[in-house]
Design a protein around this motif. Structure first.
Motif, PDB file in Angstrom:
ATOM      1  N   LEU A 177       1.572 -19.664 -26.502  1.00 55.36           N
ATOM      2  CA  LEU A 177       1.985 -19.688 -25.095  1.00 55.36           C
ATOM      3  C   LEU A 177       0.880 -20.301 -24.235  1.00 55.36           C
ATOM      4  CD1 LEU A 177       4.034 -18.928 -22.881  1.00 55.36           C
ATOM      5  CD2 LEU A 177       2.987 -16.660 -22.780  1.00 55.36           C
ATOM      6  N   LEU A 178      -0.350 -19.916 -24.517  1.00 53.29           N
ATOM      7  CA  LEU A 178      -1.481 -20.492 -23.764  1.00 53.29           C
ATOM      8  C   LEU A 178      -1.517 -22.008 -23.930  1.00 53.29           C
ATOM      9  CD1 LEU A 178      -4.358 -17.939 -24.455  1.00 53.29           C
ATOM     10  CD2 LEU A 178      -3.023 -18.209 -22.366  1.00 53.29           C
ATOM     11  N   GLN A 179      -1.263 -22.432 -25.173  1.00 55.44           N
ATOM     12  CA  GLN A 179      -1.278 -23.866 -25.467  1.00 55.44           C
ATOM     13  C   GLN A 179      -0.181 -24.568 -24.664  1.00 55.44           C
ATOM     14  OE1 GLN A 179      -0.453 -24.596 -29.570  1.00 55.44           O
ATOM     15  NE2 GLN A 179      -1.873 -26.307 -29.686  1.00 55.44           N
ATOM     16  N   ALA A 180       1.002 -23.970 -24.630  1.00 50.05           N
ATOM     17  CA  ALA A 180       2.130 -24.567 -23.896  1.00 50.05           C
ATOM     18  C   ALA A 180       1.816 -24.650 -22.397  1.00 50.05           C
ATOM     19  CB  ALA A 180       3.400 -23.766 -24.125  1.00 50.05           C
ATOM     20  N   LEU A 181       0.993 -23.697 -21.922  1.00 52.17           N
ATOM     21  CA  LEU A 181       0.647 -23.666 -20.497  1.00 52.17           C
ATOM     22  C   LEU A 181      -0.652 -24.422 -20.215  1.00 52.17           C
ATOM     23  CD1 LEU A 181       1.464 -19.914 -19.851  1.00 52.17           C
ATOM     24  CD2 LEU A 181       2.745 -21.878 -18.981  1.00 52.17           C
ATOM     25  N   ASN A 182      -1.234 -24.960 -21.273  1.00 50.67           N
ATOM     26  CA  ASN A 182      -2.490 -25.692 -21.157  1.00 50.67           C
ATOM     27  C   ASN A 182      -3.621 -24.813 -20.628  1.00 50.67           C
ATOM     28  OD1 ASN A 182      -3.498 -28.120 -21.907  1.00 50.67           O
ATOM     29  ND2 ASN A 182      -3.314 -29.063 -19.901  1.00 50.67           N
ATOM     30  N   LEU A 183      -3.662 -23.598 -21.129  1.00 54.35           N
ATOM     31  CA  LEU A 183      -4.700 -22.647 -20.729  1.00 54.35           C
ATOM     32  C   LEU A 183      -5.491 -22.226 -21.955  1.00 54.35           C
ATOM     33  CD1 LEU A 183      -2.552 -20.269 -18.495  1.00 54.35           C
ATOM     34  CD2 LEU A 183      -4.258 -21.888 -17.678  1.00 54.35           C
ATOM     35  N   GLU A 184      -6.705 -21.731 -21.710  1.00 55.56           N
ATOM     36  CA  GLU A 184      -7.486 -21.163 -22.806  1.00 55.56           C
ATOM     37  C   GLU A 184      -7.995 -19.800 -22.389  1.00 55.56           C
ATOM     38  OE1 GLU A 184     -10.609 -23.636 -24.269  1.00 55.56           O
ATOM     39  OE2 GLU A 184      -9.191 -25.149 -25.006  1.00 55.56           O
ATOM     40  N   ASP A 185      -8.039 -18.895 -23.351  1.00 54.42           N
ATOM     41  CA  ASP A 185      -8.552 -17.556 -23.106  1.00 54.42           C
ATOM     42  C   ASP A 185      -9.842 -17.403 -23.907  1.00 54.42           C
ATOM     43  OD1 ASP A 185      -9.098 -14.915 -22.930  1.00 54.42           O
ATOM     44  OD2 ASP A 185      -7.119 -14.208 -23.550  1.00 54.42           O
ATOM     45  N   HIS A 186     -10.987 -17.613 -23.224  1.00 55.84           N
ATOM     46  CA  HIS A 186     -12.276 -17.589 -23.928  1.00 55.84           C
ATOM     47  C   HIS A 186     -12.552 -16.257 -24.585  1.00 55.84           C
ATOM     48  CE1 HIS A 186     -14.336 -21.236 -21.837  1.00 55.84           C
ATOM     49  NE2 HIS A 186     -13.433 -21.554 -22.729  1.00 55.84           N
ATOM     50  N   GLU A 187     -12.249 -15.159 -23.865  1.00 57.09           N
ATOM     51  CA  GLU A 187     -12.569 -13.834 -24.417  1.00 57.09           C
ATOM     52  C   GLU A 187     -11.764 -13.552 -25.661  1.00 57.09           C
ATOM     53  OE1 GLU A 187     -12.508 -10.636 -21.649  1.00 57.09           O
ATOM     54  OE2 GLU A 187     -14.040 -11.585 -20.408  1.00 57.09           O
ATOM     55  N   ASP A 188     -10.476 -13.975 -25.642  1.00 57.60           N
ATOM     56  CA  ASP A 188      -9.611 -13.754 -26.795  1.00 57.60           C
ATOM     57  C   ASP A 188     -10.184 -14.505 -27.997  1.00 57.60           C
ATOM     58  OD1 ASP A 188      -7.169 -12.345 -27.409  1.00 57.60           O
ATOM     59  OD2 ASP A 188      -6.310 -14.306 -27.901  1.00 57.60           O
ATOM     60  N   LYS A 189     -10.639 -15.747 -27.735  1.00 58.09           N
ATOM     61  CA  LYS A 189     -11.213 -16.566 -28.820  1.00 58.09           C
ATOM     62  C   LYS A 189     -12.471 -15.922 -29.367  1.00 58.09           C
ATOM     63  CE  LYS A 189      -9.855 -21.334 -28.484  1.00 58.09           C
ATOM     64  NZ  LYS A 189     -10.260 -22.666 -28.082  1.00 58.09           N
ATOM     65  N   GLU A 190     -13.311 -15.433 -28.426  1.00 57.03           N
ATOM     66  CA  GLU A 190     -14.582 -14.833 -28.867  1.00 57.03           C
ATOM     67  C   GLU A 190     -14.329 -13.580 -29.695  1.00 57.03           C
ATOM     68  OE1 GLU A 190     -16.843 -14.390 -25.280  1.00 57.03           O
ATOM     69  OE2 GLU A 190     -16.987 -16.569 -25.113  1.00 57.03           O
TER      70      GLU A 190
END
Ligand code: ADP
Length: 299
Positions: free
Chosen positions: A282-295
């Motif tokens: 969903l983030l990808q479709a919205l062109n967003l990134e969630d740094h904390e989720d990745k970390e």
């Protein structure tokens, strides 16, 4: 959660995210057809007489604002889950009209028993009552200096969509979709902690691949130990009422999807499974990134 937007525009949606320059408050208009309700704000704006369907009016202010998004989707699809995650990520209020209705229903206000009857039958509350509840909530947010929002569960009728369109610019409408067979199970498995309000799900959905259709797995979302003994089920999450809510969604809210599709604002998103698979996509479709989720995933 920290957010990083790769660009100011969702790649797959022709929208104007965070670029419009209006802040606003919807105020309930006085109208002879519904001003008998004791909860209504009867402020009149005669300048809006040229909007026959509108119950709301707009105060525009020349300053920047945050995203104004809407989440559509059948009961059980997970609108609340994803709208709430995005609201944390983007720092805008998540406004769920279902929550506003349940809050009013739990109060001892004059609307309470009327709302209980409607909601527990799976019917829609009248447009007038919903606009009134929403106007008040937006007023509270505006008073706190909040701009932008993610609306969840509104609009649900063409009339509500027209009113919203008449008073402000919606940037993007995310239409969440999930296989029909999972929706009922997800509603029936939903549990809420009566103390902290946390949402959990005891249903584990495991649809096997067949006839060329892929399988789908959605793990249960169990409560933490401290919530286990405090779980309640929503009164409208019974099989009979969920089926009625789904029927009403198809009849009253599907046309709202078309309303936004024809305006080029609809982003269709098929949930591929549970939160772990769906959230990054969903983030990808919205062109967003969630740094904390990745970390946290990398830790
Ligand atoms: P759902 O899981 O069916 O999407 P919600 O929590 O969004 O449920 O809403 C619960 C109930 O509140 C609905 O069944 C309806 O009675 C009422 N409601 C919420 N939003 C609206 C709306 N925009 N218009 C009319 N009724 C609404």
């Amino acid at each position: 959660m920290a957010v990083f937007s790769r660009c100011s525009r969702a790649a797959t949606a022709p929208t104007r995210i965070a670029t419009a320059t209006f802040a606003y408050v919807i105020r309930a208009l006085s109208s002879s057809s519904f001003c008998s309700s004791s909860t209504l704000n009867t402020e009149t704006d005669l300048n809006n007489n040229n909007k026959p369907a509108a119950l709301g009016t707009l105060q525009r202010e020349p300053k920047g604002r945050n995203v104004q998004w809407v989440f559509l989707g059948c009961p059980g699809v997970g609108k609340g889950t994803y709208a709430s995650r995005l609201s944390n990520l983007l720092g805008v209020p998540h406004i769920a009209t279902g929550d506003l209705v349940r809050h009013e229903l739990a109060s001892s206000g004059p609307l309470s028993s009327k709302l209980k009857e409607i909601v527990n039958q799976g019917k829609l509350v009248s447009d007038e009552i919903i606009i009134d509840l929403l106007s008040k909530r937006l007023g509270v947010e505006a008073a706190k200096g909040e701009s932008g929002f993610i609306l969840d569960g509104f609009p649900r009728t063409i009339r509500q969509a027209e009113i919203l369109e008449g008073v402000t610019d919606i940037d993007l409408v995310v239409n969440l979709k999930l296989r029909e067979e999972a929706l009922l199970a997800k509603c029936l498995g939903r549990r809420i902690c009566s103390e902290c309000g946390g949402n959990y799900n005891v249903a584990c959905i495991d649809i096997k691949a067949e006839n060329g259709r892929p399988g789908m797995y959605m793990a249960a979302l169990p409560p933490p130990p401290q919530c286990e003994s405090k779980l309640i089920t929503r009164a409208d999450d019974t099989e009979e009422v969920v089926k009625e809510r789904l029927r009403i969604y198809h009849e009253m809210t599907r046309p709202v999807e078309d309303f936004y599709r024809s305006r080029g604002k609809l982003l269709e998103f098929d949930l591929p499974g549970g939160i772990p698979e769906s959230w990054p996509k969903l983030l990808q479709a919205l062109n967003l990134e969630d740094h904390e989720d990745k970390e946290s995933a990398a830790a």
